[in-house]
Design a protein around this motif. Structure first.
Motif, PDB file in Angstrom:
ATOM      1  N   SER A 198     201.491  -5.736 -10.209  1.00 45.81           N
ATOM      2  CA  SER A 198     200.221  -5.237 -10.778  1.00 45.81           C
ATOM      3  C   SER A 198     199.243  -5.839  -9.889  1.00 45.81           C
ATOM      4  O   SER A 198     199.033  -7.197  -9.537  1.00 45.81           O
ATOM      5  N   TYR A 199     198.602  -5.208  -9.743  1.00 38.69           N
ATOM      6  CA  TYR A 199     196.871  -5.701  -8.942  1.00 38.69           C
ATOM      7  C   TYR A 199     196.003  -6.294 -10.147  1.00 38.69           C
ATOM      8  O   TYR A 199     196.136  -5.640 -11.207  1.00 38.69           O
ATOM      9  N   LEU A 201     190.761 -14.056  -8.998  1.00 39.88           N
ATOM     10  CA  LEU A 201     192.084 -13.609  -8.389  1.00 39.88           C
ATOM     11  C   LEU A 201     191.745 -12.562  -7.163  1.00 39.88           C
ATOM     12  O   LEU A 201     190.522 -12.228  -7.044  1.00 39.88           O
ATOM     13  N   PHE A 202     192.523 -12.596  -6.043  1.00 33.25           N
ATOM     14  CA  PHE A 202     192.181 -11.751  -5.016  1.00 33.25           C
ATOM     15  C   PHE A 202     192.695 -10.335  -5.588  1.00 33.25           C
ATOM     16  O   PHE A 202     193.738 -10.093  -5.458  1.00 33.25           O
ATOM     17  N   PRO A 203     191.601  -9.423  -5.243  1.00 35.69           N
ATOM     18  CA  PRO A 203     191.778  -8.050  -6.145  1.00 35.69           C
ATOM     19  C   PRO A 203     192.528  -7.387  -5.045  1.00 35.69           C
ATOM     20  O   PRO A 203     193.317  -6.340  -5.434  1.00 35.69           O
ATOM     21  N   HIS A 204     192.714  -7.597  -3.615  1.00 35.55           N
ATOM     22  CA  HIS A 204     193.402  -6.866  -2.768  1.00 35.55           C
ATOM     23  C   HIS A 204     195.039  -7.299  -2.757  1.00 35.55           C
ATOM     24  O   HIS A 204     195.683  -6.871  -1.986  1.00 35.55           O
ATOM     25  N   MET A 205     195.289  -8.185  -3.349  1.00 33.69           N
ATOM     26  CA  MET A 205     196.873  -8.574  -3.591  1.00 33.69           C
ATOM     27  C   MET A 205     197.421  -8.421  -5.105  1.00 33.69           C
ATOM     28  O   MET A 205     196.494  -8.532  -5.812  1.00 33.69           O
ATOM     29  N   GLY A 238     193.080  -5.860 -11.068  1.00 33.86           N
ATOM     30  CA  GLY A 238     192.318  -4.927 -11.789  1.00 33.86           C
ATOM     31  C   GLY A 238     193.133  -3.988 -12.553  1.00 33.86           C
ATOM     32  O   GLY A 238     192.383  -3.345 -13.648  1.00 33.86           O
ATOM     33  N   LYS A 279     193.338  -0.807  -1.760  1.00 33.27           N
ATOM     34  CA  LYS A 279     194.535  -1.309  -2.300  1.00 33.27           C
ATOM     35  C   LYS A 279     193.838  -2.149  -3.719  1.00 33.27           C
ATOM     36  O   LYS A 279     192.809  -2.913  -3.374  1.00 33.27           O
ATOM     37  N   GLN A 292     185.353 -15.625  -4.723  1.00 30.01           N
ATOM     38  CA  GLN A 292     186.515 -15.256  -3.786  1.00 30.01           C
ATOM     39  C   GLN A 292     186.846 -16.423  -2.811  1.00 30.01           C
ATOM     40  O   GLN A 292     187.785 -17.002  -2.858  1.00 30.01           O
TER      41      GLN A 292
END
Lengths: 335, 254
Positions: B146-147, B102-106, B149, A304, A205
């Protein structure tokens, strides 16, 4: 049996099986039911609780002990102390965690020494210690460090290069001393929690964000910390709840602006022991309930992209792919 | 004035006592697609990471578009760049990772918008439009919200490519972009990459997809044991390898 091809068979009846019996479970539930009944029985029939004393009026013309002025004042003190010491703990804890993960061994070492010291010394001892720190200095202030020594080096006696100073007994006593003792101790624990959180984030990340040209600070703020929060929030909730209760330790600083001290005072004055303790239990229960609700929403916010709905949808999609796209997930997954 | 987008001269890199790169020389011209092949552990991913200074090289030099990567040369002496200068260099080099990252929280859209908004300080509305356009371009216009995930591996990797393109890089690095994908999802990612190559993007692709290298690569580099064993056009290297090690490797993967 009309126009069935051999490959297309009739769907069998859904399974209706007798569930497995679990007698142990029922015995346990029965025991718990009896214990609950006994507990409620004591609560409602034992006069020693003196519910009127707790809720309605503890002395003629006064409110119940829960709502009496000094106790509410103490409650405010407890909440204020919890918030301020947690703010110190979290801010300093994040800084120390980042130092702990630095490339520079001096920063790492200092961070390690900090957590070592403040985790080793019990909070009660710290509270008493901070209450007596004014023995070391008469005045505390901001200015040039080592001003006396530097002054002497240049032949000036008694150089005073303090912009602002205050008598130590005013500053390092009571509320501020208690706040510092709890806050600095908390920072050591928070540092470990934050460090665990940061280390739980996939190094890929940070790399991806770095490769995009984000600065170190941006990588930390925008990418790493938001993901670390998922790991940081639950134990931090624990810490806040523990802090609410640890504020009762500042009675040893001594600080009187605190819930348990105020209730104790009433106990000593009225000689009514048990109901006062019950009142304390009730207030701590109320505070922790509110905090737990807050924690729930925080966890939901930082979850989230990980939420169980997302995961459930993903699983559906996986099945869909396996089935060659025959199952249509609701809304096709796109919103 | 040079048309060399990447120029590596005698690049060495060690991790502790383990020497991973033992003198790499490589030139990628502007607009070219260079495919790097080789067995795992041959140092190809490490070399790629050196090109955008995710790894510091121990000796030699790497130039991207004529500029030394990670250092200034002043009076014959090398000075390390400041973090902010390295970051500025990296903005021009897009990178796509094996495991997407990928940034999972975005959401997909936020992933693509992040760098333009934060690094280039583009205004939000414009960045959003451009990000949406890029997602359309990789065929994910309907997955904006979509996230990661909620996306398949192939979709995630396409979002990752869009995210790298959002910075308008002049060079794209691909680190085994299809190795973590289910076989049936490889094609959609390769299609996006072919599209990019057709548009004239300079690309360095570390890959195990020999078919892709043959079809899209302008040059193919075969690495083994930290050195470039052989390089040339796909026709030379894949169809008619000269070195024993290249032959042995190709016979295993083809």
């Amino acid at each position: 049996m009309t126009d069935q091809t051999p490959t297309e068979r009739a769907r069998p009846e859904p399974i209706k099986a007798v569930p497995v019996r679990r007698p142990g479970r029922w015995v346990l539930i029965a025991v718990l039911a009896v214990l609950t009944a006994m507990f409620l029985h004591v609560l409602f029939t034992n006069d020693q609780f003196r519910w009127k004393f707790i809720f309605l009026s503890y002395e003629p013309g006064k409110r119940g002990v829960l709502f009496t002025e000094p106790v509410l004042e103490g409650l405010r003190g407890t909440l204020l102390l919890t918030v301020t010491s947690m703010v110190i703990g979290v801010v300093l804890g994040v800084i120390i965690a980042i130092m702990r993960l630095s490339d520079n061994w001096i920063l790492r070492g200092v961070a390690f020494l900090y957590t070592w010291f403040f985790r080793a010394v019990p909070r009660l001892v710290l509270c008493v210690l901070f209450g007596n720190l004014n023995i070391l200095w008469s005045r505390v202030g901001f200015g040039l460090p080592f001003d006396h020594q530097i002054g002497r080096l240049f032949g000036i006696d008694d150089l005073n290069a303090q912009f602002y100073s205050i008598k130590a007994t005013d500053l390092l006593a009571g509320f501020v001393a208690g706040m510092l003792a709890l806050g600095l101790s908390e920072a050591a624990y928070m540092a470990e929690i934050v460090r665990a959180g940061i280390q739980s984030v996939d190094p890929g990340q940070g790399e991806a964000a770095t490769a995009l040209g984000l600065s170190r600070g941006q990588v930390l703020r925008r990418v790493v910390l938001p993901q670390a929060m998922r790991v940081i929030v639950p134990p931090t909730g624990n810490e806040v709840i523990a802090m609410v209760k640890d504020t009762s330790l500042v009675a040893f600083v001594p600080v009187t602006f605190e819930l348990f001290f105020q209730l104790n005072a009433i106990k000593a004055r009225t000689f009514v022991v048990f109901p006062v303790l019950v009142a304390a239990v009730i207030w701590y229960l109320v505070i922790c309930t509110v905090l737990m609700i807050g924690q729930y929403f925080l966890e939901r916010h930082f979850g989230k992209g990980y939420g169980s709905t997302g995961r459930a949808r993903q699983r559906l999609r996986d099945i869909e792919v396996e089935q060659g796209g025959r199952i249509v997930a609701e809304g096709g997954g796109s919103t | 004035m040079t048309s060399d987008m990447v120029r590596a001269e005698n690049v060495h890199k060690s991790f502790g006592s383990l020497e991973v790169l033992k003198g790499i020389d490589l030139v990628v011209k502007s607009g070219e697609v260079c495919c790097v092949l080789g067995p795992s552990g041959s140092g190809k991913s490490t070399f790629l990471r050196c090109v955008n200074h995710l790894e510091k090289i121990n000796a030699g030099k790497i130039l991207v578009d004529g500029d030394l990567v990670g250092y200034h040369e002043r009076g014959g002496k090398l000075h390390e760049m400041k973090d902010s200068e390295v970051a500025r260099q990296r903005q021009q080099i897009g990178m796509v990772f094996q495991r997407f990252n990928l940034f999972p929280h975005m959401t997909a859209l936020q992933n693509v918008m992040e760098a333009p908004c934060r690094v280039k300080k583009e205004d939000k509305a414009g960045a959003r439009d451009r990000a949406a356009g890029l997602l359309d371009r990789v065929g994910l216009g309907d997955k904006k919200d979509s996230y990661p995930g909620q996306l398949s591996g192939g979709q995630q990797q396409r979002v990752a490519i869009a995210r790298a393109l959002a910075m308008r890089p002049k060079l794209m690095l691909f680190d085994e972009p299809t190795s973590a994908l289910d076989p049936e999802l490889v094609g959609e990612v390769l299609d996006v990459m072919k599209d990019l190559a057709r548009d004239g993007m300079t690309m360095v692709v570390v890959t195990h997809e020999i078919g892709f290298a043959r079809e899209v690569g302008d040059t193919v580099v075969f690495m083994d044991g930290g050195v470039v064993v052989e390089q040339g056009s796909p026709a030379e290297i894949i169809a008619n390898p000269q070195q024993e090690r290249t032959k042995a490797f190709l016979s295993k993967v083809l």
